[in-house]
Design a protein around this motif. Structure first.
Motif, PDB file in Angstrom:
ATOM      1  N   ARG A 102      60.096 -12.676 136.022  1.00 57.55           N
ATOM      2  CA  ARG A 102      60.024 -12.900 137.500  1.00 57.55           C
ATOM      3  C   ARG A 102      61.204 -11.924 138.309  1.00 57.55           C
ATOM      4  N   LYS A 103      60.472 -11.615 139.554  1.00 58.33           N
ATOM      5  CA  LYS A 103      61.530 -10.797 140.223  1.00 58.33           C
ATOM      6  C   LYS A 103      62.457 -11.664 141.063  1.00 58.33           C
ATOM      7  N   VAL A 104      63.613 -11.248 141.132  1.00 57.10           N
ATOM      8  CA  VAL A 104      64.652 -11.901 142.082  1.00 57.10           C
ATOM      9  C   VAL A 104      64.945 -10.780 142.988  1.00 57.10           C
ATOM     10  N   GLN A 105      64.917 -11.316 144.362  1.00 59.58           N
ATOM     11  CA  GLN A 105      65.110 -10.537 145.469  1.00 59.58           C
ATOM     12  C   GLN A 105      65.310 -11.184 146.859  1.00 59.58           C
ATOM     13  N   GLU A 106      66.438 -11.318 147.140  1.00 60.61           N
ATOM     14  CA  GLU A 106      66.659 -12.191 148.410  1.00 60.61           C
ATOM     15  C   GLU A 106      66.263 -11.892 149.660  1.00 60.61           C
ATOM     16  N   PHE A 163      65.819 -22.041 140.157  1.00 61.72           N
ATOM     17  CA  PHE A 163      66.981 -21.051 140.153  1.00 61.72           C
ATOM     18  C   PHE A 163      67.401 -20.826 141.367  1.00 61.72           C
ATOM     19  N   THR A 164      68.574 -20.646 141.791  1.00 55.56           N
ATOM     20  CA  THR A 164      69.026 -20.050 142.987  1.00 55.56           C
ATOM     21  C   THR A 164      69.675 -18.853 142.872  1.00 55.56           C
ATOM     22  N   PHE A 165      69.674 -18.130 143.868  1.00 52.28           N
ATOM     23  CA  PHE A 165      70.278 -16.677 143.746  1.00 52.28           C
ATOM     24  C   PHE A 165      70.730 -16.147 144.966  1.00 52.28           C
ATOM     25  N   GLN A 169      71.123 -11.538 141.994  1.00 53.14           N
ATOM     26  CA  GLN A 169      71.807 -12.282 140.867  1.00 53.14           C
ATOM     27  C   GLN A 169      71.350 -13.999 140.972  1.00 53.14           C
ATOM     28  N   ILE A 170      71.122 -14.487 139.967  1.00 54.02           N
ATOM     29  CA  ILE A 170      71.070 -15.917 139.853  1.00 54.02           C
ATOM     30  C   ILE A 170      72.535 -16.495 139.873  1.00 54.02           C
TER      31      ILE A 170
END
Length: 218
Positions: A102-106, A163-165, A169-170
């Motif tokens: 999974r990609k994480v990007q706020e 998950f929060t980020f 960053q998680i």
């Protein structure tokens, strides 16, 4: 024997003998130079080049798992091969039945981060583990034993956790339902042993590949 005596003996030698002697001396001198160049004098100072090579080869144990292709993830290692490693990494009876990247990007301004995520159930409660992936210059994704690990587990009253980020960053996790008392258990570590003693298949070796559209993790 004096120098004058040597010179008299030298001049009494036939010309051919003198030439052979000169040629022999030249060969001996050339051999001495060659040996000196081939075996340099020892030094007490350490070799900076050797030390640099040792540090470069030391310690990175990342293994290639996938590659980002535009807005999709091209899986190089079959995700089903990672189910048992995740079960072992949880080590608490969690049964993992789904693995994905999974990609994480706020925001679009943030550099994207990529995580290998394993999800499953323990005693009827949702559990998830996310491992941060290293991104190479060609967008290949690697997992090493030095990758950060995050665990998120639902407790009584919560059926699902996210998950929060911040940025890429998680930072933790929270329950899908924000009702009072609905909480998620959180754990984190700066290392992991997910791929320790694990032999991975490579789908580039002729197996059918899996291409999955990337989504942004909540």
């Amino acid at each position: 024997m004096s120098k004058n005596t040597l010179m008299r003996h030298w001049h009494t030698l036939p010309f051919s003998a003198r030439m052979i002697a000169v040629f022999t001396i030249v060969l001996l001198m050339a051999g001495a130079c060659t040996r000196r160049e081939a075996f340099p004098e020892e030094s007490d100072e350490p070799s900076e080049m050797a030390e640099g090579l040792e540090s470069d080869s030391a310690s990175y144990d990342g293994q290639l798992l996938a590659q980002v292709v535009f807005d999709s993830i091209d899986y190089i290692v079959p995700t089903q091969d990672l189910l048992q490693p995740f079960i072992k990494e949880f080590g608490d009876g969690t049964v993992v039945d789904k693995v994905m990247i999974r990609k994480v990007q706020e925001t679009k301004q943030d550099k994207a981060g990529y995580y290998l995520v394993g999800m499953g159930i323990r005693n009827g409660s949702y559990r998830a583990m996310a491992l941060k992936l290293d991104v190479a210059s060609d967008n290949s994704l690697y997992l090493s034993s030095q990758s950060d690990k995050f665990i998120c587990g639902a407790t009584a009253g919560c059926s699902f956790c996210y998950f929060t980020f911040s940025g890429s960053q998680i930072t933790g996790c929270e329950c899908e339902s924000r009702a009072p008392g609905n909480l998620c258990e959180q754990k984190s570590s700066s290392t992991n042993e997910l791929l320790k003693n694990t032999r991975l298949r490579n789908m580039r070796e002729g197996e059918s590949r899996r291409l999955e559209t990337l989504g942004v993790s909540r």
